[in-house]
Design an enzyme around this catalytic site. Structure first.
Site, PDB file in Angstrom:
ATOM      1  N   GLY A  82       7.218   6.109  10.093  1.00 45.78           N
ATOM      2  CA  GLY A  82       6.958   5.356   8.865  1.00 45.78           C
ATOM      3  C   GLY A  82       7.009   3.861   9.111  1.00 45.78           C
ATOM      4  N   THR A 133       2.125 -11.140  20.050  1.00 46.38           N
ATOM      5  CA  THR A 133       2.948  -9.961  20.342  1.00 46.38           C
ATOM      6  C   THR A 133       2.224  -9.084  21.372  1.00 46.38           C
ATOM      7  OG1 THR A 133       2.009  -8.734  18.479  1.00 46.38           O
ATOM      8  CG2 THR A 133       4.018  -9.974  18.055  1.00 46.38           C
ATOM      9  N   LYS A 193       1.159  -4.367   4.745  1.00 44.54           N
ATOM     10  CA  LYS A 193       1.743  -5.346   5.669  1.00 44.54           C
ATOM     11  C   LYS A 193       2.698  -6.307   4.953  1.00 44.54           C
ATOM     12  CE  LYS A 193      -2.223  -5.012   8.724  1.00 44.54           C
ATOM     13  NZ  LYS A 193      -1.632  -3.949   9.549  1.00 44.54           N
ATOM     14  N   ASN A 212       0.836  -1.204   0.000  1.00 45.97           N
ATOM     15  CA  ASN A 212       0.000   0.000   0.000  1.00 45.97           C
ATOM     16  C   ASN A 212       0.862   1.242   0.000  1.00 45.97           C
ATOM     17  OD1 ASN A 212      -2.351  -1.584   0.467  1.00 45.97           O
ATOM     18  ND2 ASN A 212      -1.996  -1.507   2.678  1.00 45.97           N
ATOM     19  N   ASP A 237       1.072   4.514   1.910  1.00 48.42           N
ATOM     20  CA  ASP A 237       0.530   5.007   3.175  1.00 48.42           C
ATOM     21  C   ASP A 237       0.425   6.533   3.124  1.00 48.42           C
ATOM     22  OD1 ASP A 237       0.546   2.407   4.049  1.00 48.42           O
ATOM     23  OD2 ASP A 237       2.216   2.650   5.464  1.00 48.42           O
ATOM     24  N   GLY A 264       4.839  -4.100  14.007  1.00 46.26           N
ATOM     25  CA  GLY A 264       4.432  -5.509  14.009  1.00 46.26           C
ATOM     26  C   GLY A 264       4.910  -6.214  12.741  1.00 46.26           C
ATOM     27  N   ASP A 265       4.945  -5.478  11.647  1.00 42.82           N
ATOM     28  CA  ASP A 265       5.424  -6.078  10.386  1.00 42.82           C
ATOM     29  C   ASP A 265       6.928  -6.348  10.464  1.00 42.82           C
ATOM     30  OD1 ASP A 265       2.867  -5.860   9.356  1.00 42.82           O
ATOM     31  OD2 ASP A 265       3.229  -3.835   8.606  1.00 42.82           O
ATOM     32  N   ALA A 278      12.038  -0.308  15.566  1.00 47.35           N
ATOM     33  CA  ALA A 278      11.157   0.266  14.528  1.00 47.35           C
ATOM     34  C   ALA A 278      10.241   1.348  15.096  1.00 47.35           C
ATOM     35  CB  ALA A 278      10.337  -0.842  13.874  1.00 47.35           C
TER      36      ALA A 278
HETATM   37  O1  RIB Z   1       0.950  -2.694   9.507  1.00 49.17           O
HETATM   38  C1  RIB Z   1       1.077  -1.387   8.987  1.00 49.17           C
HETATM   39  C2  RIB Z   1       0.543  -1.346   7.594  1.00 49.17           C
HETATM   40  O2  RIB Z   1      -0.839  -1.640   7.628  1.00 49.17           O
HETATM   41  C3  RIB Z   1       0.650  -0.019   6.911  1.00 49.17           C
HETATM   42  O3  RIB Z   1       1.857   0.158   6.209  1.00 49.17           O
HETATM   43  C4  RIB Z   1      -0.588   0.019   6.039  1.00 49.17           C
HETATM   44  O4  RIB Z   1      -0.324   0.063   4.680  1.00 49.17           O
HETATM   45  C5  RIB Z   1      -1.406  -1.207   6.421  1.00 49.17           C
HETATM   46  O5  RIB Z   1      -1.246  -2.230   5.527  1.00 49.17           O
END
Ligand code: RIB
Length: 297
Positions: free
Chosen positions: A277, A209, A40, A11, A13, A241-242, A272
């Protein structure tokens, strides 16, 4: 070929800093609009490559618009393989994000091309060669299921069940490792009490988490283990989290045990949140190792 294949969303953002998020029916004024690469799936791929230090492929769909170029540039800059990223006529996925002064966020996603992702033979072949396949739920469920079924015996199918939604029985049966936050965990079990043990009835391994408090690692046949968090000054939690998921997947691909991979993932997630961002906040493998008190891979 790739140690980690991430099958997921990408995505652009659109981010606004706010004092606090608006209530229903309310308008609030925020700061300047920022446009960042996110999603994500793409965030997790960048984290696996940069913070996890492993060969990573991203399987996803972008539109034919300009934000797609921003995302491709970010993935490629991070060293992620993008040869299996499809371009689909129309808009790239877009996320509308507020970041409050305490670093917390709200996110609404318009899926765009992500909703039309399909797996063809080249995608399936790459997935079948991976050590770890990592997916989330911003893409169609049937694609996640197809990815799980394409993994080779012995490979790990990890699902970050975000955003939370009901999972069909065949999906539960296809997952080796579930990664969720506390809210997603209780949405999935629909009961109060220790969600990790309840989830273990459906999947062999679970990581829940806990934000700044670290995570719980639960594997069938072992006592659940709490990995303590590492305190950090929170600037923006978007994508932390990603980063955790990408580094966890990379650690498993490098042969670490689940608890050891989770320790590194906690350190990466803590770093992070200190940066704004999502993809731009992913630390390097060397930063993660020194924050976690070890050596870079
Ligand atoms: O986990 C964060 C992400 O969730 C963002 O970057 C956004 O695009 C959504 O997918």
């Amino acid at each position: 070929m790739s140690a980690v294949v991430v099958v997921g969303s990408a995505n652009v953002d659109l981010v606004v800093d706010v004092e606090r998020p608006p209530r229903a029916g309310e308008t609030v004024l925020g700061g300047d609009l920022r446009r960042n690469p996110g999603g994500k799936g793409a965030n997790q791929a960048v984290a696996a490559a940069v913070a996890g230090g492993v060969d990573t492929t991203f399987v996803g769909a972008l539109g034919t618009d300009e934000p797609a170029d921003l995302l491709l540039a970010s993935l490629q800059g991070a060293g992620v393989r993008t040869d299996l990223v499809d371009r689909i006529d129309g808009a790239t996925g877009t996320a509308l994000i507020t970041v409050s002064s305490d670093g917390e966020n709200t996110i609404v996603v318009a899926p765009g091309a992500n909703a039309r992702l399909k797996l063809g033979t080249p995608h399936v072949k790459r997935i079948a060669a991976a050590d770890v396949v990592l997916a989330q739920l911003e893409i169609p469920l049937d694609v996640v299921l197809a990815a799980a079924r394409a993994r080779r015996p012995g490979a790990v199918m990890a699902l970050n069940a975000a955003p939370a939604r009901d999972l069909p029985d065949e999906m539960w049966g296809a997952i080796d490792l579930l990664i969720v936050n506390e809210h997603e965990a209780s949405d999935l079990v629909r009961t109060s009490g220790p969600a990790a043990s309840k989830l273990l009835e459906r999947v062999p391994a679970v990581v829940v988490t806990l934000g700044g408090d670290g995570c719980v690692v639960a594997e069938r046949g072992s006592e659940p283990l709490h990995i303590p968090g590492i305190r950090a000054d929170v600037v923006d939690t978007t994508g932390a989290g990603d980063t955790f998921c990408g580094v966890l997947a990379a650690g498993l691909a490098r042969g670490l045990s689940l608890p050891d991979a989770a320790r590194l993932a906690c350190a990466a997630g803590a770093l992070a949140v200190t940066r704004p961002g999502a993809q731009g906040a992913v630390p390097t493998a060397a930063e993660v190792a020194s924050f976690a008190g070890g050596k870079a891979p």
